[in-house]
Write an enzyme that holds these catalytic residues in place. Structure first.
Site, PDB file in Angstrom:
ATOM      1  N   ALA A 116       3.595   1.307  -3.395  1.00 51.82           N
ATOM      2  CA  ALA A 116       3.222  -0.020  -2.736  1.00 51.82           C
ATOM      3  C   ALA A 116       3.164  -0.199  -1.221  1.00 51.82           C
ATOM      4  O   ALA A 116       4.176  -0.846  -0.601  1.00 51.82           O
ATOM      5  CB  ALA A 116       4.290  -1.088  -3.426  1.00 51.82           C
ATOM      6  N   HIS A 170       2.710  -0.090   2.842  1.00 61.59           N
ATOM      7  CA  HIS A 170       2.248  -1.055   3.555  1.00 61.59           C
ATOM      8  C   HIS A 170       2.408  -0.518   4.929  1.00 61.59           C
ATOM      9  O   HIS A 170       2.772   0.637   5.360  1.00 61.59           O
ATOM     10  CB  HIS A 170       3.116  -2.430   3.489  1.00 61.59           C
ATOM     11  N   HIS A 214       5.242   1.567   6.088  1.00 65.11           N
ATOM     12  CA  HIS A 214       5.279   3.075   5.431  1.00 65.11           C
ATOM     13  C   HIS A 214       4.345   3.810   6.609  1.00 65.11           C
ATOM     14  O   HIS A 214       4.435   4.931   6.613  1.00 65.11           O
ATOM     15  CB  HIS A 214       4.745   3.142   4.150  1.00 65.11           C
ATOM     16  N   GLN A 260      14.580   2.167   9.235  1.00 61.54           N
ATOM     17  CA  GLN A 260      15.641   1.655   9.697  1.00 61.54           C
ATOM     18  C   GLN A 260      16.028   0.278   8.909  1.00 61.54           C
ATOM     19  O   GLN A 260      17.160  -0.073   8.904  1.00 61.54           O
ATOM     20  CB  GLN A 260      15.725   1.222  11.140  1.00 61.54           C
ATOM     21  N   SER A 272       8.008  -3.860   0.373  1.00 62.10           N
ATOM     22  CA  SER A 272       6.965  -4.270  -0.869  1.00 62.10           C
ATOM     23  C   SER A 272       7.305  -5.151  -1.530  1.00 62.10           C
ATOM     24  O   SER A 272       6.292  -5.915  -2.322  1.00 62.10           O
ATOM     25  CB  SER A 272       7.040  -2.687  -1.618  1.00 62.10           C
ATOM     26  N   ARG A 273       8.499  -5.897  -1.580  1.00 60.54           N
ATOM     27  CA  ARG A 273       8.853  -7.257  -2.255  1.00 60.54           C
ATOM     28  C   ARG A 273       8.229  -8.295  -1.705  1.00 60.54           C
ATOM     29  O   ARG A 273       8.346  -9.312  -2.454  1.00 60.54           O
ATOM     30  CB  ARG A 273      10.512  -6.851  -2.129  1.00 60.54           C
TER      31      ARG A 273
END
Ligand code: PAF
Length: 278
Positions: free
Chosen positions: A29, A31, A34, A145, A183-184
């Site tokens: 997932a 974004h 990442h 972090q 991701s959430r």
């Protein structure tokens, strides 16, 4: 050379190459946050491996393992765009033997703060990260972090178990309005998202104060403004290496960290600040 996708440990072994190798462990997932980890990794190594694995061991039965977003094709595209060499995306059966017995114990530190609300979570994280380290054999690994206690725990594992891997902590990426990327976040409704902004605002306002008591009090007051829409698990001002709460006379780096539920979504965020003598 193009992106190699290894779906199991045999394919991964075949994908080995020379030079300095960086690993970016993820649960997919992917974004902008990442992407930023991957860029950090690319700047420090000749080759970057990204693992994509939603690790069942780090989710409690009441958590969102089954509905965790899985966007594999889009994730591959992100990796390709960021110049990643290898994606390691094993199946759960390939990662864990059905009769496995041994796992990593995250100790006392794994049972405080985030660990107090997610029993077993850090044991699951450290177990999968240790396995990824053995399978991928990177020279360095990059973690966000944003998961500050996870980063601290991984540093502890590397030190306590003498793992020859450099651990790099990469800054949290935020939306222009301050919301930390996660991701959430895709679970959040428009109203939830507005409430979720309270987390980063509380940290920002709290970090503007100078003493531990005032920092905690100010951040807590901002969280309280959201009333019942925000269900706070914890707000701590802690030593970023141990996650123990700092005392009023503490000097040095500190992490102001929060976890809260908005609607059905649990979010975490933190900022690092430096406490100096009054
Ligand atoms: O931060 C994450 O995405 C996960 O906890 C990690 C480090 C990939 C382990 O599953």
């Amino acid at each position: 050379m193009g992106l190699i996708v290894a779906r199991n440990r045999e394919e991964l072994a075949k994908a080995s190459g020379g030079g300095r190798l960086a690993l970016v462990p993820t649960m997919g997932a992917l974004h902008e946050g990442h992407r930023s980890l991957m860029r950090d990794a690319c700047a420090r190594a000749n080759r970057v491996a990204v693992s994509i694995f939603v690790n069942p061991l780090q989710f409690a039965p009441n958590e969102d393992f089954s509905r965790y977003p899985r966007t594999f094709d889009d994730d591959l595209q992100v990796c390709e765009e960021e110049g990643v060499s290898v994606v390691f995306a094993p199946a759960a059966e390939d990662m864990y033997r059905h009769d496995r017995q041994v796992s990593v114990n995250s100790g006392e530190m794994g049972r405080i703060v985030e660990g107090a609300f997610r029993p077993g979570h850090f044991d699951g994280v450290l177990t999968v990260v240790l396995k990824l380290f053995h399978l991928v054999q990177p020279d360095l690994a990059v973690f966000g972090q944003k998961d500050a206690q996870q980063l601290a725990m991984i540093r502890r594992m590397v030190a306590d178990l003498d793992l020859p891997i450099e651990i790099v902590g990469s800054p949290t990426v935020r939306e222009p309005d301050g919301l930390a990327l996660s991701s959430r976040n895709r679970y959040l409704s428009e109203d939830d998202r507005r409430v979720a902004l309270t987390l980063s605002r509380a940290l920002r306002v709290g970090a503007g104060e100078f003493t531990p008591a005032k920092i905690r009090e100010t951040a807590r007051a901002v969280l309280d403004e959201a009333g019942g829409a925000l269900d706070v698990d914890y707000l701590v001002l802690a030593d970023p290496a141990t996650f123990l709460e700092v005392s009023e006379t503490y000097e040095g780096p500190a992490v102001l960290a929060v976890a809260a539920r908005v609607g059905g979504t649990r979010l975490i965020d933190n900022v690092i600040l430096t406490l100096s003598p009054a």
